[in-house]
Design an enzyme around this catalytic site. Structure first.
Site, PDB file in Angstrom:
ATOM      1  N   ASP A 171      -3.951  -2.645 -10.046  1.00  0.00           N
ATOM      2  CA  ASP A 171      -2.621  -2.581  -9.526  1.00  0.00           C
ATOM      3  C   ASP A 171      -2.261  -3.857  -8.927  1.00  0.00           C
ATOM      4  OD1 ASP A 171      -0.173  -1.096  -8.637  1.00  0.00           O
ATOM      5  OD2 ASP A 171      -1.307  -1.413  -6.649  1.00  0.00           O
ATOM      6  N   ASN A 219       8.954  -7.260 -10.907  1.00  0.00           N
ATOM      7  CA  ASN A 219       8.755  -8.680 -10.497  1.00  0.00           C
ATOM      8  C   ASN A 219       7.318  -8.981 -10.552  1.00  0.00           C
ATOM      9  OD1 ASN A 219      11.543  -9.151  -9.150  1.00  0.00           O
ATOM     10  ND2 ASN A 219      10.840  -7.168  -7.894  1.00  0.00           N
ATOM     11  N   ASP A 245       0.967  -4.820  -6.370  1.00  0.00           N
ATOM     12  CA  ASP A 245       1.307  -4.512  -4.978  1.00  0.00           C
ATOM     13  C   ASP A 245       0.254  -3.690  -4.192  1.00  0.00           C
ATOM     14  OD1 ASP A 245       3.462  -4.436  -2.876  1.00  0.00           O
ATOM     15  OD2 ASP A 245       3.519  -2.405  -3.707  1.00  0.00           O
ATOM     16  N   GLY A 294       3.789   2.352  -5.458  1.00  0.00           N
ATOM     17  CA  GLY A 294       3.519   2.716  -6.907  1.00  0.00           C
ATOM     18  C   GLY A 294       4.605   3.061  -7.653  1.00  0.00           C
ATOM     19  N   SER A 330       5.885  -2.831 -11.022  1.00  0.00           N
ATOM     20  CA  SER A 330       6.876  -3.996 -10.688  1.00  0.00           C
ATOM     21  C   SER A 330       7.470  -4.722 -11.628  1.00  0.00           C
ATOM     22  CB  SER A 330       6.449  -4.589  -9.408  1.00  0.00           C
ATOM     23  OG  SER A 330       7.098  -5.510  -9.276  1.00  0.00           O
ATOM     24  N   ARG A 348      11.426   1.399  -8.487  1.00  0.00           N
ATOM     25  CA  ARG A 348      12.642   1.106  -7.593  1.00  0.00           C
ATOM     26  C   ARG A 348      13.501   2.218  -7.385  1.00  0.00           C
ATOM     27  NH1 ARG A 348      15.280  -4.173  -9.596  1.00  0.00           N
ATOM     28  NH2 ARG A 348      13.009  -4.660  -9.698  1.00  0.00           N
ATOM     29  N   ASP A 392      -3.954   1.301  -4.904  1.00  0.00           N
ATOM     30  CA  ASP A 392      -3.847   1.562  -3.625  1.00  0.00           C
ATOM     31  C   ASP A 392      -2.657   2.739  -3.151  1.00  0.00           C
ATOM     32  OD1 ASP A 392      -1.376   0.012  -4.184  1.00  0.00           O
ATOM     33  OD2 ASP A 392      -0.951  -0.024  -2.144  1.00  0.00           O
TER      34      ASP A 392
HETATM   35  P1  B16 Z   1      10.134  -3.881  -8.320  1.00  0.00           P
HETATM   36  P2  B16 Z   1       2.567  -1.625  -7.976  1.00  0.00           P
HETATM   37  C1  B16 Z   1       5.001  -1.088  -7.409  1.00  0.00           C
HETATM   38  O1  B16 Z   1       4.032  -2.137  -7.632  1.00  0.00           O
HETATM   39  C2  B16 Z   1       5.183  -0.925  -5.690  1.00  0.00           C
HETATM   40  O2  B16 Z   1       4.054  -0.207  -5.061  1.00  0.00           O
HETATM   41  C3  B16 Z   1       6.423  -0.268  -5.378  1.00  0.00           C
HETATM   42  O3  B16 Z   1       6.512   0.215  -4.060  1.00  0.00           O
HETATM   43  C4  B16 Z   1       7.557  -0.414  -6.285  1.00  0.00           C
HETATM   44  O4  B16 Z   1       8.766   0.219  -5.872  1.00  0.00           O
HETATM   45  C5  B16 Z   1       7.540  -0.863  -7.576  1.00  0.00           C
HETATM   46  O5  B16 Z   1       6.212  -1.621  -7.934  1.00  0.00           O
HETATM   47  C6  B16 Z   1       8.484  -1.268  -8.159  1.00  0.00           C
HETATM   48  O6  B16 Z   1       8.656  -2.678  -8.064  1.00  0.00           O
HETATM   49  O7  B16 Z   1      11.272  -3.119  -7.408  1.00  0.00           O
HETATM   50  O8  B16 Z   1       9.560  -4.973  -7.982  1.00  0.00           O
HETATM   51  O9  B16 Z   1      10.310  -3.503  -9.879  1.00  0.00           O
HETATM   52  O10 B16 Z   1       2.085  -1.151  -6.771  1.00  0.00           O
HETATM   53  O11 B16 Z   1       2.511  -0.816  -9.268  1.00  0.00           O
HETATM   54  O12 B16 Z   1       1.984  -2.981  -8.352  1.00  0.00           O
HETATM   55 MG    MG Z   2       0.283  -0.620  -5.429  1.00  0.00          MG
END
Ligand code: B16
Ligand code: MG
Length: 211
Positions: free
Chosen positions: A9, A118, A11, A46, A116, A49, A170
């Site tokens: 993962d 991003n 974030d 996880g 994400s 958005r 996480d």
């Molecule tokens: P984005 P991961 C997740 O990343 C985040 O934990 C989660 O809080 C967020 O809403 C999601 O990505 C979407 O992110 O807005 O940047 O597309 O933990 O899966 O790496």
């Molecule tokens: Mg995460």
């Protein structure tokens, strides 16, 4: 078992962008007069958005129109990207670089499995874009964790069977996604509170003991 690939993962595991997600959502919630705190934030880990916004809006005192929701999600992302601007390789979480190197030396494949959109930007900023054998992220999935899609796509890209993959997560939603994918799950940070994972890690390096 014989681990042939580790899917990380992003974030909260590789980099602590989770604090930026929190800050950005807090700004939106405050602006809208909606209660938001770190225990509510726990549920956002996880998940996508849009689903994160829906969780925050559970406490709103009025209904939001679809356009308003889209606008709030976009606004949150702009605030979040503003916070990402200062991200550098120094923001890698402890022991990440060394752990990736050891896995490489052992010829274990490594991938990213992140919800994400991003993820490419973040990997670029922390200098890890070319370090993974596969990157599966919010841009190539239609359902976010706890759905297993993001991890199944990563395994497919790697050419490794799901049962030979270990996921490091996480988030509770991420642990659940790994289990639904038929993979082994190692929980770190926040996810250690969940009893579902096969392994619990105090530090990322501990995953090297799992073979
Ligand atoms: P984005 P991961 C997740 O990343 C985040 O934990 C989660 O809080 C967020 O809403 C999601 O990505 C979407 O992110 O807005 O940047 O597309 O933990 O899966 O790496
Ligand atoms: Mg995460």
């Amino acid at each position: 078992m014989n681990i042939k690939a580790v899917i990380f993962d992003l974030d909260g595991v590789i980099v602590s962008t989770d604090r930026y997600h929190y800050k950005a959502w807090k700004q939106i919630a405050d602006q809208e007069g909606i209660e938001f705190n770190s225990s509510i934030n726990h549920r956002l880990r996880g998940v996508s958005r849009r689903e994160s916004l829906e969780i925050i809006l559970e406490r709103a005192s009025r209904d939001y129109l679809e356009e308003e929701k889209q606008q709030l999600a976009e606004q949150k992302n702009e605030v979040y990207k503003g916070l990402l601007a200062s991200l550098t390789a120094d923001d890698l979480l402890p022991e990440v670089r060394g752990t990736l190197l050891t896995l490489r030396e052992r010829k274990v494949k490594i991938a990213i499995g992140s919800s994400s959109k991003n993820a490419p930007l973040i990997l670029d900023k922390i200098g890890l874009s070319s370090q993974f054998d596969a990157i599966s992220d919010g841009n190539n999935i239609s359902q976010s964790k706890p759905h297993p899609e993001v991890f199944l796509k990563a395994a497919e890209m790697l050419g490794v069977a799901p049962e030979d993959c270990l996921v490091v997560e996480d988030a509770e939603a991420g642990v659940e996604a790994a289990l639904r994918a038929g993979m082994k799950a190692a929980a770190i940070g926040d996810a250690r509170n969940s009893d579902k994972a096969h392994y619990k890690l105090l530090s990322i390096r501990e995953l090297l003991r799992i073979r």
